[in-house]
Design an enzyme around this catalytic site. Structure first.
Site, PDB file in Angstrom:
ATOM      1  N   ARG A   1       0.842  -1.199   0.000  1.00  0.00           N
ATOM      2  CA  ARG A   1       0.000   0.000   0.000  1.00  0.00           C
ATOM      3  C   ARG A   1       0.872   1.242   0.000  1.00  0.00           C
ATOM      4  O   ARG A   1       0.590   2.222  -0.665  1.00  0.00           O
ATOM      5  CB  ARG A   1      -0.960   0.019   1.194  1.00  0.00           C
ATOM      6  CG  ARG A   1      -1.705   1.367   1.311  1.00  0.00           C
ATOM      7  CD  ARG A   1      -2.965   1.327   2.142  1.00  0.00           C
ATOM      8  NE  ARG A   1      -2.819   0.655   3.401  1.00  0.00           N
ATOM      9  CZ  ARG A   1      -2.144   1.138   4.459  1.00  0.00           C
ATOM     10  NH1 ARG A   1      -1.558   2.310   4.402  1.00  0.00           N
ATOM     11  NH2 ARG A   1      -2.072   0.425   5.560  1.00  0.00           N
TER      12      ARG A   1
ATOM     13  N   TYR B   1     -14.535  19.614 -12.281  1.00  0.00           N
ATOM     14  CA  TYR B   1     -15.055  18.262 -12.453  1.00  0.00           C
ATOM     15  C   TYR B   1     -16.076  17.959 -11.338  1.00  0.00           C
ATOM     16  O   TYR B   1     -15.853  18.311 -10.177  1.00  0.00           O
ATOM     17  CB  TYR B   1     -13.892  17.267 -12.405  1.00  0.00           C
ATOM     18  CG  TYR B   1     -14.328  15.840 -12.447  1.00  0.00           C
ATOM     19  CD1 TYR B   1     -14.808  15.281 -13.627  1.00  0.00           C
ATOM     20  CD2 TYR B   1     -14.300  15.039 -11.310  1.00  0.00           C
ATOM     21  CE1 TYR B   1     -15.232  13.961 -13.670  1.00  0.00           C
ATOM     22  CE2 TYR B   1     -14.714  13.724 -11.349  1.00  0.00           C
ATOM     23  CZ  TYR B   1     -15.181  13.194 -12.536  1.00  0.00           C
ATOM     24  OH  TYR B   1     -15.614  11.910 -12.573  1.00  0.00           O
TER      25      TYR B   1
ATOM     26  N   ASP C   1      -5.855  20.959 -12.046  1.00  0.00           N
ATOM     27  CA  ASP C   1      -6.236  19.672 -12.620  1.00  0.00           C
ATOM     28  C   ASP C   1      -5.894  19.735 -14.110  1.00  0.00           C
ATOM     29  O   ASP C   1      -6.532  20.456 -14.876  1.00  0.00           O
ATOM     30  CB  ASP C   1      -7.736  19.437 -12.398  1.00  0.00           C
ATOM     31  CG  ASP C   1      -8.182  18.052 -12.824  1.00  0.00           C
ATOM     32  OD1 ASP C   1      -7.600  17.512 -13.787  1.00  0.00           O
ATOM     33  OD2 ASP C   1      -9.132  17.523 -12.221  1.00  0.00           O
TER      34      ASP C   1
ATOM     35  N   LYS D   1      -7.928   9.115 -18.007  1.00  0.00           N
ATOM     36  CA  LYS D   1      -8.258   9.719 -19.296  1.00  0.00           C
ATOM     37  C   LYS D   1      -7.061   9.611 -20.252  1.00  0.00           C
ATOM     38  O   LYS D   1      -6.723   8.516 -20.638  1.00  0.00           O
ATOM     39  CB  LYS D   1      -8.719  11.156 -19.070  1.00  0.00           C
ATOM     40  CG  LYS D   1      -9.673  11.333 -17.865  1.00  0.00           C
ATOM     41  CD  LYS D   1     -11.016  10.669 -18.055  1.00  0.00           C
ATOM     42  CE  LYS D   1     -11.852  10.565 -16.784  1.00  0.00           C
ATOM     43  NZ  LYS D   1     -12.077  11.783 -16.045  1.00  0.00           N
TER      44      LYS D   1
HETATM   45  C1  LIG Z   1     -12.484  12.132 -14.735  1.00  0.00           C
HETATM   46  C2  LIG Z   1     -11.940  13.343 -14.096  1.00  0.00           C
HETATM   47  C3  LIG Z   1     -11.618  13.359 -12.735  1.00  0.00           C
HETATM   48  C4  LIG Z   1     -11.864  12.171 -11.827  1.00  0.00           C
HETATM   49  O1  LIG Z   1     -11.004  11.125 -12.120  1.00  0.00           O
HETATM   50  P1  LIG Z   1     -11.385   9.580 -11.873  1.00  0.00           P
HETATM   51  O2  LIG Z   1     -10.193   8.866 -12.424  1.00  0.00           O
HETATM   52  O3  LIG Z   1     -12.658   9.302 -12.609  1.00  0.00           O
HETATM   53  O4  LIG Z   1     -11.545   9.399 -10.406  1.00  0.00           O
HETATM   54  C5  LIG Z   1     -11.054  14.508 -12.206  1.00  0.00           C
HETATM   55  N1  LIG Z   1     -10.861  15.612 -12.971  1.00  0.00           N
HETATM   56  C6  LIG Z   1     -11.166  15.633 -14.272  1.00  0.00           C
HETATM   57  C7  LIG Z   1     -10.923  16.876 -15.059  1.00  0.00           C
HETATM   58  C8  LIG Z   1     -11.727  14.509 -14.884  1.00  0.00           C
HETATM   59  O5  LIG Z   1     -12.056  14.556 -16.178  1.00  0.00           O
END
Ligand SMILES: *Cc1c(COP(=O)(O)O)cnc(C)c1O
Length: 414
Positions: free
Chosen positions: A79, A132, A205, A230
């Site tokens: 972990r 998000y 982000d 993504k």
């Molecule tokens: C999808 C997304 C998240 C969340 O990520 P997960 O991997 O689904 O937990 C956070 N910020 C943005 C801009 C996203 O597109």
């Protein structure tokens, strides 16, 4: 099977394969090289070009000092640390021009670790209204009830960083650029400067842009977070999150994964494999999305196109300064409202209707019905999200096939 232990193992290995080049001496490599070689780890056992994956939850305690020095470090429990996670962590740090990066089991795992580690009751967090949905929910449903003050930056206030702070202190500024789903570009340099003036840390982000197109730390941000689910992973087959920044901050962000969201070895391996093609993929995403956005602008059935730099007048110089490529997201508004959108979606063959983004395959979604369904009609319209609004994640297919698909669907929508 012979098992070599301790000093002997180390010497054998060192004789067989060269020691890796320390990351610090590799500064200056270009992104397309970093994605292939970043986080390279030597395999002292067999000299494998692709190191083995450490599917283990725990590690043997070294019985003798000599056994410990044969290892690169003292691993105790997966972990907290797993060698398979360290390769892509180092690669991502190099790409973001960060001292360190850490990988989590999802974007939200990374985001909640940052928020819960850095914010205390009584603190203020300043955040974009267009974050998000999961991040918004974390702030509203978990931090606010525990005494954290929230201050929102609306879509009309993006050009006024100084006014958002106006002498009031804050702990964190949380930004996303380009924004979802209208793809506005936020001036990261100006917002960072305004936040720092009141002592706030800046978190960006960078999921939509990726470090191939935008490096927030160079623009003044303190931390970068990602949903690696993504573009970084890029094949819509795993969940992953990341945080990158200076060691002094990374050491404060859930250092022992007490919140329980480290990236598992299998996903770390797949992520590392995927990152090797990130530069190729992003070049194609950038190019395909630009082609699709330009084509959409010519269509009489399309009322408006949302694309980084094009959404509002004044976005373009900022996008040109701050981003290299514009990434693979394009939104647009179809004339004819909800019925036209329904017919459009039904007719698409290549674009699959699904949320998420950043995979090699093209996807389409309707934010007003998915990610943004909690916004009132007025809030949606304030952002330009009307009944005809559709968001595309443009994949890496042949652009001519994508345009054919869109063209057929737009014709069917009339
Ligand atoms: C999808 C997304 C998240 C969340 O990520 P997960 O991997 O689904 O937990 C956070 N910020 C943005 C801009 C996203 O597109």
């Amino acid at each position: 099977m012979t098992v070599r232990r301790g000093r002997n193992r180390d010497r054998t290995a060192a004789g067989r394969s060269d020691r890796p080049v320390a990351p610090s001496s590799r500064r200056g490599l270009r992104p397309a090289t970093i994605v292939v070689h970043g986080g390279d780890r030597p395999d002292y056992n067999a000299g494998a070009v692709v190191p083995p994956v450490y599917f283990t939850s725990t590690y043997r305690y070294p019985r003798r000092y000599s056994e410990l020095v044969g290892r690169s470090k003292a691993y105790l429990y997966s972990r907290e640390e797993n060698p398979t996670r360290e390769g892509p962590e180092q690669l991502l740090a190099e790409l973001e021009h960060a001292e360190r990066a850490r990988l989590f089991s999802s974007g939200m795992g990374a985001i909640s670790a940052v928020a819960l580690s850095l914010v205390e009751p009584g603190d203020e967090v300043v955040a974009l209204e267009d974050l998000y949905g999961g991040t918004l929910e974390l702030l509203r449903s978990y931090l606010a009830p525990r005494g954290v003050g929230l201050r929102w930056i609306g879509p009309d206030e993006l050009a006024e960083p100084d006014r958002a702070f106006a002498g009031r202190s804050a702990r964190l500024l949380w930004l996303e650029s380009p924004t979802n789903p209208t793809l506005r570009v936020i001036d990261l340099r100006r917002w960072s400067r305004a936040a720092h003036a009141v002592g706030a840390l800046v978190v960006v982000d960078n999921t939509f842009a990726t470090p191939l197109n935008q490096r927030p730390l160079e623009l003044g941000a303190d931390l970068v977070v990602h949903s690696g689910t993504k573009y970084l992973a890029g094949h819509s087959d795993l969940l992953c999150g990341a945080v990158a920044g200076p060691t002094r901050l990374l050491d404060r962000i859930d250092p022992h994964f007490t919140l329980g969201a480290p990236l598992d070895p299998m996903s770390a391996f797949l992520l590392h494999r995927s990152l090797k093609t990130l530069a190729l993929r992003m070049a194609r995403h950038n190019e395909n999305a630009r082609t699709v956005a330009g084509w959409l602008r010519e269509q009489p059935a399309v009322a408006r196109v949302f694309y980084p730099g094009w959404t509002e007048p004044g976005d373009e110089p900022l996008a040109a300064r701050q981003m290299s490529g514009r990434s693979g997201m394009v939104s647009f508004s179809l004339r004819g409202g909800r019925d036209a959108v329904r017919r459009f979606l039904k007719r698409l063959e290549l674009f699959q209707v699904a949320s998420s983004l950043g995979g090699v395959e093209s996807l389409v979604s309707v934010p007003a019905e998915t990610s943004h369904r909690r916004l009132s009609r007025e809030e949606l319209l304030r952002r330009g999200i009307d009944d005809g609004f559709v968001r595309l994640s443009v994949g890496i297919e042949d652009p001519a096939d994508l345009l054919d698909d869109l063209s057929n669907a737009i014709r069917a929508a009339r």
